[in-house]
Scaffold this motif. Structure first.
Motif, PDB file in Angstrom:
ATOM      1  N   THR A 140       0.706  -1.224   0.048  1.00  7.95           N
ATOM      2  CA  THR A 140      -0.050   0.006  -0.007  1.00  7.95           C
ATOM      3  C   THR A 140       1.154   1.353  -0.068  1.00  7.95           C
ATOM      4  OG1 THR A 140      -0.094   0.066   2.542  1.00  7.95           O
ATOM      5  CG2 THR A 140      -1.971  -1.287   1.329  1.00  7.95           C
ATOM      6  N   THR A 141       2.227   1.108  -0.398  1.00  9.07           N
ATOM      7  CA  THR A 141       2.911   2.305  -0.412  1.00  9.07           C
ATOM      8  C   THR A 141       2.598   3.294  -1.865  1.00  9.07           C
ATOM      9  OG1 THR A 141       4.675   1.012  -1.676  1.00  9.07           O
ATOM     10  CG2 THR A 141       4.946   1.104   0.566  1.00  9.07           C
ATOM     11  N   THR A 142       3.055   4.610  -1.491  1.00  8.26           N
ATOM     12  CA  THR A 142       2.606   5.544  -2.639  1.00  8.26           C
ATOM     13  C   THR A 142       3.944   5.204  -3.648  1.00  8.26           C
ATOM     14  OG1 THR A 142       4.096   7.413  -1.454  1.00  8.26           O
ATOM     15  CG2 THR A 142       1.590   7.071  -0.756  1.00  8.26           C
ATOM     16  N   LYS A 143       3.733   5.939  -4.512  1.00  2.00           N
ATOM     17  CA  LYS A 143       4.776   5.874  -5.972  1.00  2.00           C
ATOM     18  C   LYS A 143       6.055   6.457  -5.188  1.00  2.00           C
ATOM     19  CE  LYS A 143       1.781   6.194  -9.678  1.00  2.00           C
ATOM     20  NZ  LYS A 143       1.296   6.913 -11.051  1.00  2.00           N
ATOM     21  N   ARG A 144       5.812   7.581  -4.327  1.00  2.00           N
ATOM     22  CA  ARG A 144       6.886   8.193  -3.808  1.00  2.00           C
ATOM     23  C   ARG A 144       7.767   7.344  -2.989  1.00  2.00           C
ATOM     24  NH1 ARG A 144       8.121  11.150   0.492  1.00  2.00           N
ATOM     25  NH2 ARG A 144      10.088  13.004   0.495  1.00  2.00           N
ATOM     26  N   GLU A 145       6.976   6.666  -2.112  1.00  2.00           N
ATOM     27  CA  GLU A 145       7.699   5.866  -1.301  1.00  2.00           C
ATOM     28  C   GLU A 145       8.346   4.513  -1.753  1.00  2.00           C
ATOM     29  OE1 GLU A 145       4.904   6.341   2.574  1.00  2.00           O
ATOM     30  OE2 GLU A 145       4.302   4.968   1.082  1.00  2.00           O
ATOM     31  N   VAL A 146       7.671   4.272  -2.937  1.00  9.36           N
ATOM     32  CA  VAL A 146       8.197   3.000  -3.888  1.00  9.36           C
ATOM     33  C   VAL A 146       9.580   3.437  -4.416  1.00  9.36           C
ATOM     34  CG1 VAL A 146       7.993   1.563  -5.764  1.00  9.36           C
ATOM     35  CG2 VAL A 146       6.138   1.943  -4.457  1.00  9.36           C
ATOM     36  N   GLN A 147       9.683   4.728  -4.669  1.00 10.19           N
ATOM     37  CA  GLN A 147      11.128   5.088  -5.394  1.00 10.19           C
ATOM     38  C   GLN A 147      12.083   5.120  -4.064  1.00 10.19           C
ATOM     39  OE1 GLN A 147      11.867   5.479  -8.613  1.00 10.19           O
ATOM     40  NE2 GLN A 147      13.724   5.674  -7.777  1.00 10.19           N
ATOM     41  N   GLN A 148      11.587   5.461  -3.014  1.00 12.58           N
ATOM     42  CA  GLN A 148      12.527   5.700  -1.842  1.00 12.58           C
ATOM     43  C   GLN A 148      12.908   4.273  -1.544  1.00 12.58           C
ATOM     44  OE1 GLN A 148       9.831   7.584   0.937  1.00 12.58           O
ATOM     45  NE2 GLN A 148      11.379   9.235   0.919  1.00 12.58           N
ATOM     46  N   LEU A 149      12.203   3.357  -1.670  1.00 13.72           N
ATOM     47  CA  LEU A 149      12.463   2.034  -1.284  1.00 13.72           C
ATOM     48  C   LEU A 149      13.495   1.416  -2.285  1.00 13.72           C
ATOM     49  CD1 LEU A 149       9.105   0.715   0.040  1.00 13.72           C
ATOM     50  CD2 LEU A 149      10.996   0.810   1.425  1.00 13.72           C
ATOM     51  N   LYS A 150      13.207   1.840  -3.372  1.00 14.25           N
ATOM     52  CA  LYS A 150      14.043   0.961  -4.678  1.00 14.25           C
ATOM     53  C   LYS A 150      15.547   1.881  -4.632  1.00 14.25           C
ATOM     54  CE  LYS A 150      10.756  -0.021  -8.264  1.00 14.25           C
ATOM     55  NZ  LYS A 150      10.408   0.559  -9.696  1.00 14.25           N
ATOM     56  N   THR A 151      15.463   3.047  -4.023  1.00 11.05           N
ATOM     57  CA  THR A 151      16.901   3.588  -3.928  1.00 11.05           C
ATOM     58  C   THR A 151      17.795   2.987  -2.959  1.00 11.05           C
ATOM     59  OG1 THR A 151      16.081   5.921  -4.921  1.00 11.05           O
ATOM     60  CG2 THR A 151      18.083   5.887  -3.537  1.00 11.05           C
ATOM     61  N   ALA A 152      17.077   2.866  -1.748  1.00 14.32           N
ATOM     62  CA  ALA A 152      17.556   2.298  -0.554  1.00 14.32           C
ATOM     63  C   ALA A 152      17.862   0.963  -0.799  1.00 14.32           C
ATOM     64  CB  ALA A 152      16.605   2.159   0.553  1.00 14.32           C
ATOM     65  N   ALA A 153      16.966   0.038  -1.585  1.00 10.67           N
ATOM     66  CA  ALA A 153      17.506  -1.491  -2.002  1.00 10.67           C
ATOM     67  C   ALA A 153      18.593  -1.239  -2.689  1.00 10.67           C
ATOM     68  CB  ALA A 153      16.365  -1.822  -2.564  1.00 10.67           C
ATOM     69  N   GLN A 154      18.698  -0.631  -3.644  1.00 11.49           N
ATOM     70  CA  GLN A 154      19.956  -0.611  -4.875  1.00 11.49           C
ATOM     71  C   GLN A 154      21.253  -0.263  -4.034  1.00 11.49           C
ATOM     72  OE1 GLN A 154      18.929   2.443  -7.530  1.00 11.49           O
ATOM     73  NE2 GLN A 154      17.799   1.268  -8.515  1.00 11.49           N
ATOM     74  N   GLU A 155      21.027   0.657  -2.904  1.00 10.24           N
ATOM     75  CA  GLU A 155      22.261   0.983  -2.137  1.00 10.24           C
ATOM     76  C   GLU A 155      22.709  -0.431  -1.266  1.00 10.24           C
ATOM     77  OE1 GLU A 155      24.072   3.888   1.578  1.00 10.24           O
ATOM     78  OE2 GLU A 155      21.857   3.991   0.725  1.00 10.24           O
ATOM     79  N   LEU A 156      21.703  -1.013  -0.532  1.00  9.23           N
ATOM     80  CA  LEU A 156      21.866  -2.122   0.052  1.00  9.23           C
ATOM     81  C   LEU A 156      22.421  -3.074  -0.682  1.00  9.23           C
ATOM     82  CD1 LEU A 156      18.962  -2.709   2.640  1.00  9.23           C
ATOM     83  CD2 LEU A 156      21.222  -2.043   2.951  1.00  9.23           C
ATOM     84  N   ASP A 157      22.085  -3.342  -1.944  1.00 11.29           N
ATOM     85  CA  ASP A 157      22.632  -4.468  -2.980  1.00 11.29           C
ATOM     86  C   ASP A 157      23.816  -4.458  -3.102  1.00 11.29           C
ATOM     87  OD1 ASP A 157      21.517  -6.478  -4.780  1.00 11.29           O
ATOM     88  OD2 ASP A 157      22.281  -5.000  -6.360  1.00 11.29           O
ATOM     89  N   GLY A 158      24.395  -3.268  -3.181  1.00  8.62           N
ATOM     90  CA  GLY A 158      25.873  -2.866  -3.348  1.00  8.62           C
ATOM     91  C   GLY A 158      26.837  -2.896  -2.355  1.00  8.62           C
ATOM     92  N   LEU A 159      26.287  -3.287  -0.958  1.00 10.87           N
ATOM     93  CA  LEU A 159      27.065  -3.425   0.024  1.00 10.87           C
ATOM     94  C   LEU A 159      27.715  -4.976   0.182  1.00 10.87           C
ATOM     95  CD1 LEU A 159      24.984  -1.605   2.555  1.00 10.87           C
ATOM     96  CD2 LEU A 159      26.946  -0.692   1.352  1.00 10.87           C
ATOM     97  N   PRO A 160      28.949  -5.112   0.726  1.00 15.27           N
ATOM     98  CA  PRO A 160      29.382  -6.367   1.275  1.00 15.27           C
ATOM     99  C   PRO A 160      28.648  -7.226   2.484  1.00 15.27           C
ATOM    100  CG  PRO A 160      30.838  -4.727   1.981  1.00 15.27           C
ATOM    101  CD  PRO A 160      29.622  -3.929   1.186  1.00 15.27           C
ATOM    102  N   LEU A 161      27.473  -7.470   2.103  1.00 13.02           N
ATOM    103  CA  LEU A 161      26.473  -7.733   3.567  1.00 13.02           C
ATOM    104  C   LEU A 161      25.981  -9.038   3.064  1.00 13.02           C
ATOM    105  CD1 LEU A 161      25.221  -7.076   6.116  1.00 13.02           C
ATOM    106  CD2 LEU A 161      23.381  -5.826   4.671  1.00 13.02           C
ATOM    107  N   TRP A 162      26.039 -10.299   3.960  1.00 13.60           N
ATOM    108  CA  TRP A 162      25.553 -11.283   3.937  1.00 13.60           C
ATOM    109  C   TRP A 162      24.629 -11.683   4.838  1.00 13.60           C
ATOM    110  CZ3 TRP A 162      29.917  -9.906   2.092  1.00 13.60           C
ATOM    111  CH2 TRP A 162      30.405 -10.126   0.723  1.00 13.60           C
ATOM    112  N   VAL A 163      23.503 -12.512   4.825  1.00 14.30           N
ATOM    113  CA  VAL A 163      22.798 -12.995   5.797  1.00 14.30           C
ATOM    114  C   VAL A 163      22.498 -14.621   5.730  1.00 14.30           C
ATOM    115  CG1 VAL A 163      20.263 -13.150   6.908  1.00 14.30           C
ATOM    116  CG2 VAL A 163      21.366 -10.980   5.826  1.00 14.30           C
ATOM    117  N   TYR A 164      22.748 -15.189   6.823  1.00 15.65           N
ATOM    118  CA  TYR A 164      22.581 -16.701   6.983  1.00 15.65           C
ATOM    119  C   TYR A 164      21.393 -16.896   7.986  1.00 15.65           C
ATOM    120  CZ  TYR A 164      23.861 -21.370   8.358  1.00 15.65           C
ATOM    121  OH  TYR A 164      23.787 -22.828   8.645  1.00 15.65           O
TER     122      TYR A 164
END
Length: 363
Positions: free
Chosen positions: A259-283
């Motif tokens: 139920t996020t707005t278009k603006r919030e979706v863009q914020q989430l995508k930007t944050a996700a792209q940043e996380l995607d580039g980090l040396p971070l793993w989850v087990y």
């Protein structure tokens, strides 16, 4: 395997016992290095065990040993007075007592390995593959820790400590390296995330310990440190959804409900792209032991090394109560389980040479 096939040296065992009886020169070192179980011959095990008790009292000679064995009913089992008397003639060179000790210890190591190999097949036949591997690995590590010759446990003089410290500081000055892992989280950085050490964060349920831990983990990753998160409660995707919510301010419920707005979706995508580039793993496999997590960390380090990348520098454990102790919990109280698990986490942290954040749930 027949008992005759097990390696041992009766001469070396008798030489050690004779040296203990007739000279106090190396007694403390010998008693530090050997246990009764390191002796192959039953009579020698009984003699050494009796000598240990007498050493604690400060009195050890053939007459007192004879009386001690007689009082415990073990004198006939060792061969009587004649056997005790013969020990004095069993020391070729009294000054070589520590060399005889090493011979006894070496044979004990070999017997331990052979027994471990004999028992490994039974363990494999009666357990699932992963459980068998854990059990056999634990037995190997226990044998190795007791028998590996090392001075790590010996007290260090301050001059030795300072010399090592200055060498490390000089190497850091030249390379620009640091034993600290920076996270950008003030409380963690003030306390210090040092490689080889565990920073414990304790809080009641719902007070944000996981959020704080993830903030430190992603902060360290942003500063270039490779990070592994062990999540015993939350699936990996839930953990990252919560992190995206924290970074963007978009409520978790609205993200999951779509139920996020278009603006919030863009914020989430930007944050996700940043996380995607980090040396971070989850087990996120539940009910693991510290050693099982360590195996995953080592496997990840091998993959990183193969790609020419830096190894892990931070491990976040979420959280203590959801891990199991190495070697099992049979016979342990709830408190004992937690203490043994925490000890395993500290040992894993030291072996891996990284910094750890351990989250603990207060009840």
């Amino acid at each position: 395997m027949s008992s005759r096939a097990y390696p041992h040296s009766s001469d070396a065992e008798r030489a050690v016992l004779g040296a203990l009886l007739h000279s106090a020169e190396h007694r403390a070192e010998i008693f530090d290095q050997l246990t009764p179980g390191d002796f192959w011959a039953p009579e020698n095990r009984l003699c050494f065990k009796a000598m240990q008790g007498l050493q604690d009292s400060g009195h050890l000679d053939p007459l007192i040993l004879r009386q001690s064995l007689e009082d415990s009913g073990a004198l006939d089992a060792v061969g009587g007075v004649e056997y005790i008397a013969s020990l004095g003639a069993s020391v070729p060179v009294p000054g070589h007592a520590l060399q005889y000790t090493r011979i006894v210890l070496d044979h004990s190591v070999k017997r331990g390995l052979l027994r471990l190999a004999d028992g490994a097949r039974e363990t494999i036949d009666s357990s699932k593959g992963a459980a068998a591997l854990d059990r056999v690995s634990a037995q190997v590590e226990e044998l190795q820790s007791r028998h590996t010759e090392t001075d790590k446990d010996a007290p260090l003089h301050s001059a030795t400590i300072l010399q090592s410290l200055w060498s490390e500081l000089e190497a850091q000055r030249q390379t620009g390296g640091s034993p600290l892992v920076r996270s950008g989280v003030d409380c963690c950085d003030r306390l210090g995330l040092y490689r080889g050490e565990v920073l414990e964060i304790c809080a009641r349920p719902g007070n944000g310990k996981t959020a704080l831990g993830m903030q430190a983990a992603t902060g360290a990753a942003r500063k270039g440190s490779a990070v592994l998160v062990y999540s015993g409660e939350l699936p990996a995707h839930t953990l990252l959804v919560r992190e995206l919510s924290r970074e963007t301010g978009v409520p978790v419920r609205r993200i999951l409900e779509g139920t996020t707005t278009k603006r919030e979706v863009q914020q989430l995508k930007t944050a996700a792209q940043e996380l995607d580039g980090l040396p971070l793993w989850v087990y996120d496999t539940p009910s693991r032991t510290p050693r099982q997590v360590e195996r995953q960390a080592r496997s990840l380090n091998r993959r990183l090394q193969a790609k020419g990348e830096a190894p892990l520098q931070l491990l976040l454990w979420d959280y203590l109560d959801l891990l199991y102790p190495d070697g099992g919990s049979k016979g342990l109280s709830d408190e004992g389980v937690l203490r043994r698990t925490a000890y395993g986490i500290r040992e894993t942290t030291k072996r891996l040479g990284l910094a750890s954040i351990l989250l603990i749930q207060a009840n």
